[in-house]
Design a protein around this motif. Structure first.
Motif, PDB file in Angstrom:
ATOM      1  N   ASP A   9       2.445  -1.639   0.096  1.00 36.24           N
ATOM      2  CA  ASP A   9       3.611  -1.414  -0.392  1.00 36.24           C
ATOM      3  C   ASP A   9       4.372  -0.085  -0.452  1.00 36.24           C
ATOM      4  O   ASP A   9       3.702   0.727  -1.348  1.00 36.24           O
ATOM      5  CB  ASP A   9       3.456  -2.210  -1.784  1.00 36.24           C
ATOM      6  CG  ASP A   9       4.954  -2.316  -2.304  1.00 36.24           C
ATOM      7  OD1 ASP A   9       5.857  -1.661  -1.888  1.00 36.24           O
ATOM      8  OD2 ASP A   9       5.224  -3.096  -3.556  1.00 36.24           O
ATOM      9  N   THR A  11       6.463   1.170  -1.888  1.00 34.30           N
ATOM     10  CA  THR A  11       7.090   1.639  -3.313  1.00 34.30           C
ATOM     11  C   THR A  11       6.049   2.158  -4.133  1.00 34.30           C
ATOM     12  O   THR A  11       6.395   2.525  -5.323  1.00 34.30           O
ATOM     13  CB  THR A  11       7.824   0.133  -3.939  1.00 34.30           C
ATOM     14  OG1 THR A  11       7.102  -0.638  -4.252  1.00 34.30           O
ATOM     15  CG2 THR A  11       8.890  -0.187  -3.286  1.00 34.30           C
ATOM     16  N   GLN A  12       5.022   1.938  -3.768  1.00 37.48           N
ATOM     17  CA  GLN A  12       3.613   2.367  -4.527  1.00 37.48           C
ATOM     18  C   GLN A  12       3.107   3.751  -4.219  1.00 37.48           C
ATOM     19  O   GLN A  12       2.217   4.199  -4.842  1.00 37.48           O
ATOM     20  CB  GLN A  12       2.734   1.274  -4.480  1.00 37.48           C
ATOM     21  CG  GLN A  12       2.767  -0.073  -4.765  1.00 37.48           C
ATOM     22  CD  GLN A  12       3.337   0.022  -6.394  1.00 37.48           C
ATOM     23  OE1 GLN A  12       2.607   0.329  -7.279  1.00 37.48           O
ATOM     24  NE2 GLN A  12       4.467  -0.685  -6.682  1.00 37.48           N
ATOM     25  N   ASN A  20      14.002   4.797   2.835  1.00 32.26           N
ATOM     26  CA  ASN A  20      14.479   3.389   2.720  1.00 32.26           C
ATOM     27  C   ASN A  20      15.376   2.933   4.022  1.00 32.26           C
ATOM     28  O   ASN A  20      16.117   3.436   4.451  1.00 32.26           O
ATOM     29  CB  ASN A  20      15.601   3.462   1.406  1.00 32.26           C
ATOM     30  CG  ASN A  20      16.068   2.038   1.378  1.00 32.26           C
ATOM     31  OD1 ASN A  20      15.625   0.719   1.830  1.00 32.26           O
ATOM     32  ND2 ASN A  20      17.022   1.675   0.411  1.00 32.26           N
ATOM     33  N   VAL A  32      12.542  -4.216   2.635  1.00 32.37           N
ATOM     34  CA  VAL A  32      11.933  -2.988   2.147  1.00 32.37           C
ATOM     35  C   VAL A  32      13.215  -2.449   1.390  1.00 32.37           C
ATOM     36  O   VAL A  32      13.118  -1.884   0.192  1.00 32.37           O
ATOM     37  CB  VAL A  32      11.644  -1.750   3.175  1.00 32.37           C
ATOM     38  CG1 VAL A  32      12.830  -1.490   4.086  1.00 32.37           C
ATOM     39  CG2 VAL A  32      10.894  -0.723   2.360  1.00 32.37           C
ATOM     40  N   ALA A  35      13.101  -4.227  -2.270  1.00 34.76           N
ATOM     41  CA  ALA A  35      11.849  -3.800  -2.757  1.00 34.76           C
ATOM     42  C   ALA A  35      12.124  -2.466  -3.442  1.00 34.76           C
ATOM     43  O   ALA A  35      11.622  -2.322  -4.501  1.00 34.76           O
ATOM     44  CB  ALA A  35      10.641  -3.939  -1.876  1.00 34.76           C
ATOM     45  N   ARG A  38      14.408  -2.647  -6.583  1.00 35.22           N
ATOM     46  CA  ARG A  38      14.057  -3.404  -7.487  1.00 35.22           C
ATOM     47  C   ARG A  38      13.024  -2.244  -8.303  1.00 35.22           C
ATOM     48  O   ARG A  38      12.920  -2.282  -9.264  1.00 35.22           O
ATOM     49  CB  ARG A  38      13.213  -4.594  -7.060  1.00 35.22           C
ATOM     50  CG  ARG A  38      14.029  -5.873  -6.785  1.00 35.22           C
ATOM     51  CD  ARG A  38      13.451  -7.120  -6.624  1.00 35.22           C
ATOM     52  NE  ARG A  38      12.518  -6.955  -5.392  1.00 35.22           N
ATOM     53  CZ  ARG A  38      12.931  -7.483  -4.266  1.00 35.22           C
ATOM     54  NH1 ARG A  38      14.238  -7.598  -3.871  1.00 35.22           N
ATOM     55  NH2 ARG A  38      11.959  -7.430  -3.190  1.00 35.22           N
ATOM     56  N   ALA A  39      12.251  -1.540  -7.353  1.00 40.53           N
ATOM     57  CA  ALA A  39      11.081  -0.741  -7.917  1.00 40.53           C
ATOM     58  C   ALA A  39      11.665   0.356  -8.526  1.00 40.53           C
ATOM     59  O   ALA A  39      11.174   0.771  -9.623  1.00 40.53           O
ATOM     60  CB  ALA A  39       9.948  -0.502  -6.876  1.00 40.53           C
ATOM     61  N   TYR A 153       3.895  -3.167   6.167  1.00 40.62           N
ATOM     62  CA  TYR A 153       3.585  -4.056   5.166  1.00 40.62           C
ATOM     63  C   TYR A 153       2.642  -5.026   5.746  1.00 40.62           C
ATOM     64  O   TYR A 153       1.740  -5.506   5.313  1.00 40.62           O
ATOM     65  CB  TYR A 153       4.722  -4.713   4.622  1.00 40.62           C
ATOM     66  CG  TYR A 153       4.438  -5.450   3.429  1.00 40.62           C
ATOM     67  CD1 TYR A 153       4.317  -5.018   2.139  1.00 40.62           C
ATOM     68  CD2 TYR A 153       4.449  -6.930   3.806  1.00 40.62           C
ATOM     69  CE1 TYR A 153       4.256  -5.889   1.067  1.00 40.62           C
ATOM     70  CE2 TYR A 153       4.506  -7.928   2.607  1.00 40.62           C
ATOM     71  CZ  TYR A 153       4.367  -7.173   1.481  1.00 40.62           C
ATOM     72  OH  TYR A 153       3.935  -8.224   0.337  1.00 40.62           O
TER      73      TYR A 153
END
Length: 168
Positions: A9, A11-12, A20, A32, A35, A38-39, A153
């Protein structure tokens, strides 16, 4: 210069910047893009509104807000139309512009998703070699970037990048 594939992921990742794969409005979407929005939290949307969109093949920078990454570099990949509308050149431009923005802001580590290969339909087996070749051609003494991650992913995309990078 370190270039490698990772699976997971985006975002981690605690890189200086993550990329992005955005739509031209930069106001969020699916995959993506959704995601990351949101993160990062609502602050990202507020920052993106001030950018007034982005053209295909270009890139723009915001803070990372609630992400582990300090920055988000937003780029708009091409929609695949069979390869007859300069999609390859536009995709290469995404990677080039992201690295230029990174260098302008002294970003040393950056993570790319698989740009345009989701809803935009660019075949991964065509996109991955373009991504790798473009990044390799732009890294070096003129670039501040010392670490590039291609974050996939899916297992299939990760295996493709590993194969192309000679990574086991």
């Amino acid at each position: 210069m370190s270039i490698r594939a990772v699976q997971g992921d985006i975002t981690q990742l605690a890189t200086d910047a993550i990329v992005n794969a955005a739509n031209s409005s930069l106001l969020g979407g699916g995959g993506v893009d959704g995601a990351i929005h949101r993160a990062a939290g609502p602050e990202l949307l507020t920052a993106c509104r001030k950018l007034h969109g982005c053209e295909t093949g270009d890139a723009k920078l915001t803070g990372g807000f609630r992400l582990p990454a300090r920055y988000v570099i937003h780029t708009v990949g091409p929609i695949w139309h069979g390869g007859s509308r300069n999609e390859r050149e536009q995709l290469a431009s995404c990677y080039r512009r992201c690295l230029e923005v990174a260098t302008e802001h002294r970003i040393t580590s950056i993570a790319f998703p698989c740009i345009s290969t989701g809803a935009y339909g660019f075949p991964p087996e065509l996109a991955a070699p373009i991504a790798i070749a473009t990044v390799k051609s732009l890294t070096g003494a003129a670039s501040a970037v010392s670490e590039v991650l291609f974050c996939s992913y899916s297992r299939e995309d990760f295996a493709l990048y590993c194969q192309l990078l000679g990574q086991s």
